[in-house]
Design an enzyme around this catalytic site. Structure first.
Site, PDB file in Angstrom:
ATOM      1  N   ASP A 108      -3.438  -4.894   5.839  1.00 36.75           N
ATOM      2  CA  ASP A 108      -4.530  -4.365   5.598  1.00 36.75           C
ATOM      3  C   ASP A 108      -5.620  -3.989   6.851  1.00 36.75           C
ATOM      4  OD1 ASP A 108      -4.403  -4.514   2.868  1.00 36.75           O
ATOM      5  OD2 ASP A 108      -5.234  -6.616   2.749  1.00 36.75           O
ATOM      6  N   ASP A 165      -0.104   0.206  -2.306  1.00 31.35           N
ATOM      7  CA  ASP A 165      -1.240   0.591  -1.598  1.00 31.35           C
ATOM      8  C   ASP A 165      -0.854   0.724  -0.001  1.00 31.35           C
ATOM      9  OD1 ASP A 165      -1.131  -1.354  -3.803  1.00 31.35           O
ATOM     10  OD2 ASP A 165      -3.033  -2.084  -3.468  1.00 31.35           O
TER      11      ASP A 165
END
Length: 391
Positions: A108, A165
């Site tokens: 992330d 994602d």
């Protein structure tokens, strides 16, 4: 009643919210949040919040993919209204995120750094900010497997997990490759996108959320969901990440299959909206409505992510009709997101300082739904900014 609260009430009573008012509204709402979190020494940032409650659910920095979006909203605002105050707020919220660049335990950091330092370097060209991006790219590269040809998403005891994602994190690698002329970062990002193009998509251009690979030989073990309705269904936010991620991949590579996949994923998204005039998706495109499950929540964050991607994607499409279709739908989605149905200001009972309600984490009903999300607000302001730039 605080002075800023009075300003909000006056703003809502005087103005009919539209795509050009929403940036002013975002400035008001998030300036209030800035002062709240400044008083907490910027040790945590908002992630999601229930509109009927005054306080956001906050997470410590270095903890979640949402960390960068708080500052990112101010970087988006700065391009609309370049004031010293907005620059200060954007910078104050960005600098505490620098330690994220050294984190190797999550993919992330791409989300976090590009929505904060990515904007800061693009707009200000401060060399220290570029160094943070380079450090982050090196950290992300440690999660790459040449056998799987992807960067690892979630750490797990079994299997090499990659989520759709993760396409969004490739922007960090591509951008650092551009800035440093180091092909290593480009190659990692390209390989990840290419493998994802083949493994995460079904024949109709819908997406799987998670693909589990064998770390030893790179083969696929299984495909499933962690946030959607079912393994065979299409989680709407995951589909939005796919459109956005492959649009970004095409921006940097100009590789035609990436553009074709972005267009295919976007077409699937548009064809599975509730109707031609009801453009905010349910949290999963295949979530059933029946006597047992009467209510299915929408996901405004998926709509915002998708609309932002559509604006950029429209600039790469050659066919005039398809280009117009993407732009028209992006504008229509923004119009609906900034209507009283989804705006915080549209419900007098809502007291949370945010822009939109009705985001869904997934899966429903186990996880939070009908909430505000900082990433939903970020991508809404990004969409409005991108539409402004086309004028």
């Amino acid at each position: 009643m605080t002075f800023l609260r009075v300003i909000i009430i006056l703003f809502v009573s005087i103005h009919c919210i539209n795509t050009f008012d929403v940036m002013m509204y975002a400035n008001i709402q998030y300036t209030i949040l800035y002062h709240q979190y400044r008083d907490l020494s910027f040790q945590s940032y908002p992630s999601m919040g229930y509109p009927l409650q005054a306080d956001w659910m906050s997470l410590p920095i270095l903890h979640t993919f949402t960390d960068g979006f708080f500052s990112g909203i101010f970087w988006n605002l700065l391009e609309i209204n370049a004031t010293e105050n907005i620059l200060k707020m954007a910078t104050d919220l960005t600098l505490p995120l620098a330690p994220n660049a050294n984190v190797t335990s999550t993919h992330d950091i791409g989300f976090v750094l590009m929505s904060s330092f990515g904007h800061a370097y693009r707009l200000l060209k401060i060399s220290d900010y570029l160094q943070i991006l380079i450090t982050g790219a090196n950290s992300l590269a440690t999660r790459y497997s040449s056998t799987v040809r992807c960067t690892r998403s979630w750490d797990s005891k079994e299997g090499f997990l990659v989520i759709i994602d993760n396409m969004m994190n490739l922007e960090l690698l591509f951008e650092v490759s551009n800035q440093t002329k180091n092909q290593k970062y480009y190659n990692i990002a390209w390989q990840h996108a290419n493998r994802t193009m083949y493994e995460h998509f079904r024949s109709d251009n819908s997406t799987y959320h998670v693909v589990e690979y064998n770390e030893t030989d790179g083969s696929v073990i299984r495909k499933y969901t962690a946030q959607g309705y079912a393994d065979w269904s299409t989680w709407s936010r995951g589909q939005a990440w796919a459109v956005h991620g492959f649009t970004i991949a095409y921006r940097y590579t100009k590789y035609p299959p990436f553009l074709e996949k972005a267009i295919g994923a976007a077409s699937y998204f548009l064809s599975h909206l509730p109707s031609d005039t009801n453009l905010i998706p349910y949290w999963d495109f295949d979530a059933p409505h029946n006597s047992t499950i009467i209510y299915q929540p929408r996901d405004t964050s998926a709509a915002a992510i998708f609309s932002s991607a559509l604006v950029e994607l429209s600039q790469y499409v050659v066919e005039p009709e398809l280009k117009e279709k993407f732009i028209t739908n992006a504008k229509a989605i923004v119009d609906q997101l900034t209507s009283s149905t989804y705006l915080i200001s549209g419900n007098k009972q809502y007291i949370l300082h945010a822009i939109m309600a009705n985001g869904t984490h997934g899966p429903y009903p186990q996880k939070a739904y009908d909430v505000a999300t900082v990433f939903g607000d970020y991508y809404l302001t990004q969409t409005v900014l991108r539409l402004r730039k086309l004028q």
